[in-house]
Design a protein around this motif. Structure first.
Motif, PDB file in Angstrom:
ATOM      1  N   ILE A  79       0.799  -1.224   0.000  1.00 55.80           N
ATOM      2  CA  ILE A  79       0.000   0.000   0.000  1.00 55.80           C
ATOM      3  C   ILE A  79       0.838   1.283   0.000  1.00 55.80           C
ATOM      4  O   ILE A  79       1.860   1.372   0.677  1.00 55.80           O
ATOM      5  CB  ILE A  79      -1.012   0.060   1.175  1.00 55.80           C
ATOM      6  N   GLY A  80       0.375   2.249  -0.766  1.00 56.91           N
ATOM      7  CA  GLY A  80       1.049   3.554  -0.806  1.00 56.91           C
ATOM      8  C   GLY A  80       0.285   4.545   0.048  1.00 56.91           C
ATOM      9  O   GLY A  80       0.371   5.744  -0.170  1.00 56.91           O
ATOM     10  N   ASN A  81      -0.471   4.037   0.999  1.00 53.88           N
ATOM     11  CA  ASN A  81      -1.358   4.877   1.796  1.00 53.88           C
ATOM     12  C   ASN A  81      -0.847   4.946   3.227  1.00 53.88           C
ATOM     13  O   ASN A  81      -0.370   3.948   3.764  1.00 53.88           O
ATOM     14  CB  ASN A  81      -2.746   4.227   1.781  1.00 53.88           C
ATOM     15  N   THR A  82      -0.973   6.107   3.856  1.00 53.10           N
ATOM     16  CA  THR A  82      -0.495   6.245   5.230  1.00 53.10           C
ATOM     17  C   THR A  82      -1.443   5.523   6.202  1.00 53.10           C
ATOM     18  O   THR A  82      -2.625   5.360   5.897  1.00 53.10           O
ATOM     19  CB  THR A  82      -0.396   7.732   5.613  1.00 53.10           C
ATOM     20  N   THR A  83      -0.891   5.126   7.346  1.00 55.94           N
ATOM     21  CA  THR A  83      -1.696   4.331   8.298  1.00 55.94           C
ATOM     22  C   THR A  83      -1.695   4.902   9.713  1.00 55.94           C
ATOM     23  O   THR A  83      -2.481   4.455  10.544  1.00 55.94           O
ATOM     24  CB  THR A  83      -1.137   2.893   8.396  1.00 55.94           C
ATOM     25  N   GLU A  84      -0.804   5.851  10.010  1.00 56.20           N
ATOM     26  CA  GLU A  84      -0.692   6.331  11.397  1.00 56.20           C
ATOM     27  C   GLU A  84      -1.519   7.600  11.599  1.00 56.20           C
ATOM     28  O   GLU A  84      -1.779   8.339  10.652  1.00 56.20           O
ATOM     29  CB  GLU A  84       0.785   6.571  11.736  1.00 56.20           C
ATOM     30  N   ALA A  85      -1.919   7.824  12.860  1.00 55.99           N
ATOM     31  CA  ALA A  85      -2.861   8.915  13.174  1.00 55.99           C
ATOM     32  C   ALA A  85      -2.255  10.295  12.901  1.00 55.99           C
ATOM     33  O   ALA A  85      -1.034  10.486  12.971  1.00 55.99           O
ATOM     34  CB  ALA A  85      -3.263   8.813  14.637  1.00 55.99           C
ATOM     35  N   ILE A  86      -3.129  11.253  12.609  1.00 54.96           N
ATOM     36  CA  ILE A  86      -2.726  12.664  12.517  1.00 54.96           C
ATOM     37  C   ILE A  86      -2.125  13.049  13.874  1.00 54.96           C
ATOM     38  O   ILE A  86      -2.633  12.640  14.924  1.00 54.96           O
ATOM     39  CB  ILE A  86      -3.973  13.556  12.261  1.00 54.96           C
ATOM     40  N   THR A  87      -1.064  13.818  13.856  1.00 60.91           N
ATOM     41  CA  THR A  87      -0.336  14.112  15.103  1.00 60.91           C
ATOM     42  C   THR A  87      -1.089  15.154  15.959  1.00 60.91           C
ATOM     43  O   THR A  87      -1.947  15.882  15.433  1.00 60.91           O
ATOM     44  CB  THR A  87       1.080  14.616  14.773  1.00 60.91           C
ATOM     45  N   PRO A  88      -0.774  15.217  17.278  1.00 65.13           N
ATOM     46  CA  PRO A  88      -1.632  15.982  18.199  1.00 65.13           C
ATOM     47  C   PRO A  88      -1.851  17.456  17.834  1.00 65.13           C
ATOM     48  O   PRO A  88      -2.982  17.915  17.787  1.00 65.13           O
ATOM     49  CB  PRO A  88      -0.890  15.855  19.536  1.00 65.13           C
ATOM     50  N   SER A  89      -0.772  18.204  17.586  1.00 69.19           N
ATOM     51  CA  SER A  89      -1.001  19.651  17.419  1.00 69.19           C
ATOM     52  C   SER A  89      -1.717  19.935  16.098  1.00 69.19           C
ATOM     53  O   SER A  89      -2.489  20.890  15.992  1.00 69.19           O
ATOM     54  CB  SER A  89       0.317  20.423  17.523  1.00 69.19           C
TER      55      SER A  89
END
Ligand code: PLP
Length: 409
Positions: free
Chosen positions: A41-51
Protein backbone atom coordinates in the motif's frame (compact mmCIF):
# COMPACT_ATOMS: atom_id res chain seq x y z
CA UNK A 1 -24.89 13.85 -30.57
CA UNK A 2 -22.53 14.10 -27.61
CA UNK A 3 -19.18 12.45 -28.22
CA UNK A 4 -16.90 10.95 -25.59
CA UNK A 5 -13.45 12.53 -25.40
CA UNK A 6 -11.10 10.87 -27.90
CA UNK A 7 -8.24 11.61 -25.52
CA UNK A 8 -9.84 9.84 -22.58
CA UNK A 9 -10.81 6.97 -24.87
CA UNK A 10 -7.13 6.60 -25.75
CA UNK A 11 -6.29 5.76 -22.12
CA UNK A 12 -5.41 2.14 -21.45
CA UNK A 13 -7.49 0.71 -18.63
CA UNK A 14 -5.93 1.24 -15.19
CA UNK A 15 -4.57 -2.25 -14.78
CA UNK A 16 -2.11 -2.29 -11.89
CA UNK A 17 -3.99 -1.74 -8.63
CA UNK A 18 -7.28 -3.37 -9.70
CA UNK A 19 -5.32 -6.42 -10.84
CA UNK A 20 -3.36 -6.54 -7.54
CA UNK A 21 -6.69 -6.40 -5.67
CA UNK A 22 -8.24 -9.06 -7.94
CA UNK A 23 -5.37 -11.50 -7.37
CA UNK A 24 -5.45 -10.93 -3.61
CA UNK A 25 -9.23 -11.54 -3.57
CA UNK A 26 -8.85 -14.73 -5.62
CA UNK A 27 -6.15 -15.96 -3.25
CA UNK A 28 -8.29 -15.21 -0.20
CA UNK A 29 -11.21 -17.14 -1.68
CA UNK A 30 -8.90 -20.11 -2.11
CA UNK A 31 -7.44 -19.69 1.40
CA UNK A 32 -10.34 -18.68 3.65
CA UNK A 33 -9.32 -17.35 7.06
CA UNK A 34 -5.70 -16.70 5.96
CA UNK A 35 -4.53 -13.07 6.24
CA UNK A 36 -2.65 -11.34 3.43
CA UNK A 37 0.32 -9.39 4.80
CA UNK A 38 0.39 -6.20 2.77
CA UNK A 39 3.60 -4.53 1.74
CA UNK A 40 1.81 -3.08 -1.24
CA UNK A 41 0.00 0.00 0.00
CA UNK A 42 1.05 3.55 -0.81
CA UNK A 43 -1.36 4.88 1.80
CA UNK A 44 -0.49 6.24 5.23
CA UNK A 45 -1.70 4.33 8.30
CA UNK A 46 -0.69 6.33 11.40
CA UNK A 47 -2.86 8.92 13.17
CA UNK A 48 -2.73 12.66 12.52
CA UNK A 49 -0.34 14.11 15.10
CA UNK A 50 -1.63 15.98 18.20
CA UNK A 51 -1.00 19.65 17.42
CA UNK A 52 -2.16 19.31 13.80
CA UNK A 53 -5.27 17.49 14.93
CA UNK A 54 -5.94 20.25 17.50
CA UNK A 55 -5.55 22.95 14.84
CA UNK A 56 -8.15 21.26 12.65
CA UNK A 57 -10.51 20.84 15.62
CA UNK A 58 -10.07 24.54 16.37
CA UNK A 59 -10.99 25.39 12.80
CA UNK A 60 -14.16 23.30 13.09
CA UNK A 61 -15.06 25.23 16.25
CA UNK A 62 -14.61 28.51 14.36
CA UNK A 63 -16.79 27.24 11.54
CA UNK A 64 -19.43 26.17 14.04
CA UNK A 65 -19.87 29.69 15.38
CA UNK A 66 -21.68 32.26 13.27
CA UNK A 67 -19.40 35.09 14.41
CA UNK A 68 -16.23 33.27 13.27
CA UNK A 69 -17.65 31.25 10.37
CA UNK A 70 -15.86 31.57 7.01
CA UNK A 71 -17.05 30.38 3.61
CA UNK A 72 -15.12 30.38 0.35
CA UNK A 73 -11.51 31.37 0.65
CA UNK A 74 -9.09 32.44 -2.07
CA UNK A 75 -8.80 29.93 -4.91
CA UNK A 76 -5.01 30.21 -4.61
CA UNK A 77 -5.13 29.29 -0.91
CA UNK A 78 -5.00 31.15 2.39
CA UNK A 79 -2.42 33.92 2.40
CA UNK A 80 -1.01 32.75 5.76
CA UNK A 81 -0.39 29.25 4.41
CA UNK A 82 1.24 30.54 1.22
CA UNK A 83 3.51 32.74 3.33
CA UNK A 84 4.31 29.88 5.69
CA UNK A 85 5.27 27.65 2.75
CA UNK A 86 7.48 30.38 1.31
CA UNK A 87 9.21 30.74 4.71
CA UNK A 88 9.51 26.95 4.99
CA UNK A 89 11.41 26.79 1.68
CA UNK A 90 13.65 29.65 2.76
CA UNK A 91 14.38 28.18 6.19
CA UNK A 92 14.80 24.52 5.29
CA UNK A 93 16.21 24.65 1.75
CA UNK A 94 17.66 28.16 1.53
CA UNK A 95 15.42 28.87 -1.43
CA UNK A 96 13.68 32.19 -1.93
CA UNK A 97 10.26 31.97 -3.55
CA UNK A 98 7.54 34.63 -3.32
CA UNK A 99 4.37 33.54 -1.47
CA UNK A 100 2.46 34.40 -4.68
CA UNK A 101 4.27 31.53 -6.46
CA UNK A 102 2.51 29.02 -4.14
CA UNK A 103 -0.92 27.71 -5.10
CA UNK A 104 -2.63 25.60 -2.45
CA UNK A 105 -4.53 22.59 -3.74
CA UNK A 106 -6.29 19.43 -2.63
CA UNK A 107 -3.17 17.37 -3.26
CA UNK A 108 -0.26 16.63 -5.54
CA UNK A 109 -2.09 14.11 -7.70
CA UNK A 110 -4.61 16.57 -9.08
CA UNK A 111 -1.95 19.24 -9.63
CA UNK A 112 0.37 16.79 -11.42
CA UNK A 113 -2.48 15.97 -13.79
CA UNK A 114 -4.13 19.39 -14.11
CA UNK A 115 -0.94 21.29 -14.83
CA UNK A 116 -1.04 19.77 -18.33
CA UNK A 117 -4.07 21.86 -19.21
CA UNK A 118 -2.18 25.17 -19.33
CA UNK A 119 0.32 23.92 -21.91
CA UNK A 120 -0.22 23.68 -25.66
CA UNK A 121 -1.38 20.29 -26.88
CA UNK A 122 1.68 20.27 -29.10
CA UNK A 123 3.95 20.12 -26.02
CA UNK A 124 5.89 16.86 -25.93
CA UNK A 125 5.96 15.19 -22.50
CA UNK A 126 8.91 13.25 -21.12
CA UNK A 127 8.39 10.80 -18.25
CA UNK A 128 10.61 8.61 -16.16
CA UNK A 129 10.17 4.89 -16.72
CA UNK A 130 9.09 3.46 -14.29
CA UNK A 131 6.91 6.27 -12.93
CA UNK A 132 3.85 7.20 -10.89
CA UNK A 133 1.16 6.46 -13.52
CA UNK A 134 -0.55 9.89 -13.29
CA UNK A 135 2.08 11.64 -15.45
CA UNK A 136 1.51 9.36 -18.45
CA UNK A 137 -2.27 9.15 -18.08
CA UNK A 138 -2.74 12.91 -17.74
CA UNK A 139 -0.50 13.46 -20.78
CA UNK A 140 -2.72 11.11 -22.77
CA UNK A 141 -6.01 12.54 -21.46
CA UNK A 142 -4.70 16.06 -22.08
CA UNK A 143 -4.14 15.27 -25.75
CA UNK A 144 -0.36 15.66 -25.56
CA UNK A 145 0.37 12.19 -26.99
CA UNK A 146 -0.50 9.80 -29.75
CA UNK A 147 -2.23 6.45 -29.32
CA UNK A 148 -1.01 3.43 -27.36
CA UNK A 149 1.18 1.10 -29.38
CA UNK A 150 0.62 -2.48 -28.17
CA UNK A 151 3.77 -3.77 -29.85
CA UNK A 152 5.96 -1.16 -28.17
CA UNK A 153 3.93 -1.24 -24.93
CA UNK A 154 4.15 2.55 -24.99
CA UNK A 155 2.23 5.61 -26.13
CA UNK A 156 3.38 7.38 -29.25
CA UNK A 157 4.45 10.95 -28.66
CA UNK A 158 5.88 10.45 -25.16
CA UNK A 159 9.60 10.56 -24.55
CA UNK A 160 10.21 7.73 -22.09
CA UNK A 161 13.30 8.00 -19.89
CA UNK A 162 14.16 4.43 -18.87
CA UNK A 163 16.19 3.73 -15.78
CA UNK A 164 18.13 0.75 -14.53
CA UNK A 165 20.19 -0.51 -11.64
CA UNK A 166 23.45 0.59 -13.29
CA UNK A 167 22.36 4.24 -13.10
CA UNK A 168 20.88 3.83 -9.61
CA UNK A 169 17.48 4.43 -11.22
CA UNK A 170 18.32 8.07 -11.89
CA UNK A 171 17.89 9.02 -15.53
CA UNK A 172 19.97 11.34 -17.61
CA UNK A 173 18.12 13.93 -19.70
CA UNK A 174 16.84 12.43 -22.94
CA UNK A 175 18.67 12.86 -26.22
CA UNK A 176 15.41 13.89 -27.94
CA UNK A 177 13.55 17.15 -27.49
CA UNK A 178 10.73 17.32 -24.92
CA UNK A 179 8.75 20.29 -23.64
CA UNK A 180 7.38 19.07 -20.29
CA UNK A 181 9.70 16.90 -18.26
CA UNK A 182 8.14 15.08 -15.32
CA UNK A 183 10.61 14.22 -12.57
CA UNK A 184 9.86 12.64 -9.21
CA UNK A 185 12.52 12.44 -6.46
CA UNK A 186 12.49 10.67 -4.04
CA UNK A 187 11.03 8.44 -6.67
CA UNK A 188 7.88 6.42 -6.56
CA UNK A 189 8.30 3.49 -7.22
CA UNK A 190 12.09 3.01 -7.16
CA UNK A 191 12.94 5.00 -4.01
CA UNK A 192 15.86 6.63 -5.87
CA UNK A 193 17.02 10.17 -5.09
CA UNK A 194 18.95 12.51 -7.38
CA UNK A 195 22.07 14.45 -6.53
CA UNK A 196 22.50 18.15 -7.21
CA UNK A 197 24.63 17.35 -10.25
CA UNK A 198 22.02 14.97 -11.67
CA UNK A 199 19.25 17.54 -11.22
CA UNK A 200 21.45 20.26 -12.69
CA UNK A 201 21.72 18.19 -15.87
CA UNK A 202 17.92 18.42 -16.19
CA UNK A 203 17.86 22.16 -15.48
CA UNK A 204 20.54 22.61 -18.18
CA UNK A 205 18.45 20.46 -20.53
CA UNK A 206 15.36 22.57 -19.82
CA UNK A 207 17.29 25.76 -20.60
CA UNK A 208 18.73 24.26 -23.78
CA UNK A 209 15.40 22.90 -25.03
CA UNK A 210 13.14 25.68 -23.69
CA UNK A 211 11.40 22.98 -21.68
CA UNK A 212 9.67 23.08 -18.31
CA UNK A 213 10.38 20.56 -15.55
CA UNK A 214 7.43 19.41 -13.45
CA UNK A 215 9.11 18.26 -10.26
CA UNK A 216 7.06 16.07 -7.92
CA UNK A 217 8.53 16.37 -4.44
CA UNK A 218 5.74 14.55 -2.57
CA UNK A 219 8.31 12.49 -0.59
CA UNK A 220 10.94 15.20 0.02
CA UNK A 221 10.76 14.91 3.83
CA UNK A 222 12.00 11.31 3.54
CA UNK A 223 15.44 12.53 2.44
CA UNK A 224 17.97 12.22 5.23
CA UNK A 225 21.19 11.72 3.23
CA UNK A 226 23.17 14.97 3.53
CA UNK A 227 23.62 16.94 0.31
CA UNK A 228 20.61 15.51 -1.55
CA UNK A 229 18.36 18.37 -2.74
CA UNK A 230 14.80 18.41 -1.39
CA UNK A 231 13.55 20.94 -3.92
CA UNK A 232 14.35 21.54 -7.58
CA UNK A 233 14.83 25.23 -6.71
CA UNK A 234 18.01 24.32 -4.83
CA UNK A 235 19.46 24.06 -8.34
CA UNK A 236 20.56 27.43 -9.66
CA UNK A 237 18.47 28.67 -12.54
CA UNK A 238 15.50 26.37 -11.86
CA UNK A 239 13.11 29.21 -11.12
CA UNK A 240 12.64 30.08 -14.78
CA UNK A 241 12.23 26.46 -15.97
CA UNK A 242 10.62 24.39 -13.19
CA UNK A 243 7.29 23.90 -11.48
CA UNK A 244 7.32 21.99 -8.19
CA UNK A 245 4.44 20.01 -6.73
CA UNK A 246 4.34 19.22 -3.02
CA UNK A 247 2.03 17.42 -0.65
CA UNK A 248 1.06 17.12 3.01
CA UNK A 249 -0.01 13.51 2.40
CA UNK A 250 3.13 11.56 3.21
CA UNK A 251 4.60 13.69 5.99
CA UNK A 252 1.50 14.95 7.85
CA UNK A 253 -0.65 11.92 7.04
CA UNK A 254 -3.08 13.99 4.97
CA UNK A 255 -3.79 11.27 2.38
CA UNK A 256 -7.45 11.47 3.38
CA UNK A 257 -7.52 15.08 4.59
CA UNK A 258 -6.24 16.28 1.16
CA UNK A 259 -3.81 19.20 0.92
CA UNK A 260 -0.93 20.02 -1.38
CA UNK A 261 0.63 22.88 -3.30
CA UNK A 262 2.20 23.82 -6.58
CA UNK A 263 4.95 26.34 -7.05
CA UNK A 264 4.56 28.17 -10.35
CA UNK A 265 7.06 31.05 -10.33
CA UNK A 266 6.45 34.24 -12.28
CA UNK A 267 9.91 33.85 -13.81
CA UNK A 268 8.86 30.75 -15.80
CA UNK A 269 9.50 31.08 -19.50
CA UNK A 270 7.58 29.73 -22.45
CA UNK A 271 8.05 29.89 -26.22
CA UNK A 272 4.95 31.74 -27.42
CA UNK A 273 4.11 34.25 -24.71
CA UNK A 274 5.89 36.68 -22.38
CA UNK A 275 7.52 35.64 -19.08
CA UNK A 276 4.89 35.36 -16.36
CA UNK A 277 2.31 33.79 -18.70
CA UNK A 278 2.54 30.27 -17.22
CA UNK A 279 2.04 31.70 -13.72
CA UNK A 280 -0.90 33.76 -14.95
CA UNK A 281 -2.50 30.82 -16.75
CA UNK A 282 -2.21 28.54 -13.72
CA UNK A 283 -3.85 31.25 -11.63
CA UNK A 284 -6.57 31.51 -14.27
CA UNK A 285 -7.00 27.75 -14.36
CA UNK A 286 -7.31 27.45 -10.59
CA UNK A 287 -9.74 30.37 -10.33
CA UNK A 288 -11.93 28.83 -13.01
CA UNK A 289 -11.87 25.12 -12.18
CA UNK A 290 -11.03 25.00 -8.46
CA UNK A 291 -12.69 26.66 -5.50
CA UNK A 292 -9.91 26.44 -2.96
CA UNK A 293 -8.77 23.72 -0.56
CA UNK A 294 -10.81 22.94 2.55
CA UNK A 295 -10.30 25.56 5.26
CA UNK A 296 -10.01 22.76 7.84
CA UNK A 297 -7.22 21.09 5.87
CA UNK A 298 -5.46 24.45 5.43
CA UNK A 299 -5.59 25.09 9.18
CA UNK A 300 -3.91 21.71 9.65
CA UNK A 301 -1.32 22.52 6.97
CA UNK A 302 -0.50 25.83 8.63
CA UNK A 303 0.12 24.08 11.95
CA UNK A 304 2.20 21.42 10.17
CA UNK A 305 4.63 24.18 9.14
CA UNK A 306 5.19 25.54 12.67
CA UNK A 307 8.23 24.28 14.60
CA UNK A 308 5.99 22.01 16.66
CA UNK A 309 4.16 20.73 13.57
CA UNK A 310 7.43 20.09 11.72
CA UNK A 311 8.72 18.04 14.67
CA UNK A 312 5.54 15.98 14.62
CA UNK A 313 5.64 15.46 10.84
CA UNK A 314 9.27 14.39 10.98
CA UNK A 315 8.50 11.87 13.72
CA UNK A 316 5.75 10.43 11.52
CA UNK A 317 8.22 10.23 8.64
CA UNK A 318 10.78 8.57 10.96
CA UNK A 319 8.21 5.91 11.85
CA UNK A 320 7.74 4.94 8.19
CA UNK A 321 11.49 5.19 7.56
CA UNK A 322 12.10 2.78 10.44
CA UNK A 323 9.57 0.42 8.83
CA UNK A 324 11.56 0.74 5.61
CA UNK A 325 14.81 -0.17 7.34
CA UNK A 326 13.19 -3.21 8.98
CA UNK A 327 12.11 -4.40 5.51
CA UNK A 328 15.47 -3.55 3.98
CA UNK A 329 17.33 -5.51 6.69
CA UNK A 330 15.10 -8.51 6.05
CA UNK A 331 15.75 -8.38 2.32
CA UNK A 332 19.50 -8.00 2.90
CA UNK A 333 19.47 -11.02 5.24
CA UNK A 334 17.79 -13.02 2.49
CA UNK A 335 20.59 -11.99 0.13
CA UNK A 336 18.21 -10.34 -2.32
CA UNK A 337 19.04 -7.32 -4.48
CA UNK A 338 17.20 -4.13 -3.59
CA UNK A 339 17.37 -0.37 -4.04
CA UNK A 340 15.82 2.67 -2.32
CA UNK A 341 14.32 2.51 1.17
CA UNK A 342 16.85 4.97 2.61
CA UNK A 343 15.55 8.39 1.57
CA UNK A 344 12.18 6.98 0.65
CA UNK A 345 9.34 4.84 1.98
CA UNK A 346 9.71 2.52 -1.03
CA UNK A 347 12.08 -0.37 -1.63
CA UNK A 348 12.65 -1.58 -5.16
CA UNK A 349 13.32 -5.30 -5.09
CA UNK A 350 14.79 -7.24 -7.98
CA UNK A 351 12.92 -10.47 -8.63
CA UNK A 352 15.08 -13.59 -8.21
CA UNK A 353 16.07 -15.88 -11.09
CA UNK A 354 14.78 -13.53 -13.78
CA UNK A 355 11.14 -13.98 -12.74
CA UNK A 356 8.66 -11.47 -14.15
CA UNK A 357 7.18 -8.93 -11.74
CA UNK A 358 3.76 -10.64 -11.81
CA UNK A 359 5.21 -14.16 -11.39
CA UNK A 360 7.12 -12.99 -8.33
CA UNK A 361 4.01 -11.25 -7.01
CA UNK A 362 2.10 -14.57 -7.25
CA UNK A 363 5.03 -16.49 -5.74
CA UNK A 364 5.28 -14.19 -2.69
CA UNK A 365 1.53 -14.31 -2.17
CA UNK A 366 1.41 -18.09 -2.42
CA UNK A 367 4.51 -18.84 -0.42
CA UNK A 368 4.68 -16.09 2.25
CA UNK A 369 1.15 -14.60 2.03
CA UNK A 370 2.81 -11.25 1.38
CA UNK A 371 1.44 -8.78 -1.19
CA UNK A 372 3.75 -6.36 -3.03
CA UNK A 373 3.27 -4.21 -6.14
CA UNK A 374 4.58 -5.53 -9.48
CA UNK A 375 7.14 -3.11 -10.92
CA UNK A 376 6.01 -3.68 -14.51
CA UNK A 377 2.78 -1.84 -13.63
CA UNK A 378 4.78 1.40 -13.38
CA UNK A 379 6.27 1.11 -16.86
CA UNK A 380 8.26 -1.19 -19.10
CA UNK A 381 11.54 -0.65 -17.25
CA UNK A 382 9.88 -1.81 -14.03
CA UNK A 383 9.73 -5.38 -15.34
CA UNK A 384 11.78 -7.72 -13.16
CA UNK A 385 11.17 -5.67 -10.01
CA UNK A 386 8.51 -5.28 -7.33
CA UNK A 387 7.82 -2.26 -5.13
CA UNK A 388 7.69 -2.82 -1.41
CA UNK A 389 6.01 -0.13 0.63
CA UNK A 390 6.78 0.68 4.25
CA UNK A 391 3.37 2.20 4.94
CA UNK A 392 1.67 0.08 7.58
CA UNK A 393 1.48 -0.44 11.32
CA UNK A 394 4.83 -1.58 12.73
CA UNK A 395 3.39 -4.88 13.96
CA UNK A 396 2.07 -5.69 10.46
CA UNK A 397 5.38 -4.81 8.82
CA UNK A 398 7.18 -7.03 11.33
CA UNK A 399 4.78 -9.89 10.69
CA UNK A 400 5.31 -9.59 6.94
CA UNK A 401 9.09 -9.53 7.39
CA UNK A 402 8.95 -12.60 9.58
CA UNK A 403 6.95 -14.43 6.93
CA UNK A 404 9.51 -13.43 4.28
CA UNK A 405 12.40 -14.64 6.48
CA UNK A 406 10.66 -17.94 7.23
CA UNK A 407 9.38 -18.79 3.78
CA UNK A 408 12.05 -17.42 1.46
CA UNK A 409 15.18 -18.56 3.22
N1 PLP B 1 3.03 12.07 -6.24
C1 PLP B 1 3.54 10.86 -6.02
C2 PLP B 1 4.86 10.52 -6.60
C3 PLP B 1 2.83 9.91 -5.27
O1 PLP B 1 3.36 8.70 -5.07
C4 PLP B 1 1.57 10.25 -4.75
C5 PLP B 1 0.79 9.30 -3.95
O2 PLP B 1 1.06 8.18 -3.75
C6 PLP B 1 1.09 11.53 -5.01
C7 PLP B 1 1.83 12.42 -5.76
C8 PLP B 1 -0.27 11.91 -4.52
O3 PLP B 1 -0.19 12.89 -3.54
P1 PLP B 1 -1.49 13.55 -2.95
O4 PLP B 1 -2.03 12.64 -1.90
O5 PLP B 1 -1.02 14.86 -2.39
O6 PLP B 1 -2.47 13.73 -4.06
Amino acid sequence: MARASEEFLALQSGYLFPEVARRIRAWQEKNPGEAVLKLSIGNTTEAITPSISRAMHREIELLSDRSTYTGYGDEQGNTALREALSQHYEKEYGVHLAPSAFFISDGAKSDAANIQSIFSRSSIPAVQDPAYPVYVDSSVAGGHTGLYDEAKAAYNGIVYMPSDAASGFVQSPPSEHADLVYLCFPNNPTGAVATEEQLKAFVDYAHRENAIIIFDSAYSDYISTPGIPHSIYEIEGAEDCAIEIGSFSKNAGFTGVRLGWSIVPEALKCDNAPDGTIHRLWNRRQCTFFNGASNIAQAGGLQALTDEGRRECMSLVSYYKENASIVKRTIDELGMESYGGIDSPYIWLRTPDGMTSWDFFDYLLEKAHVAVTPGSGFGKSGEGYVRISSYGHREDIEKACEALREKLR
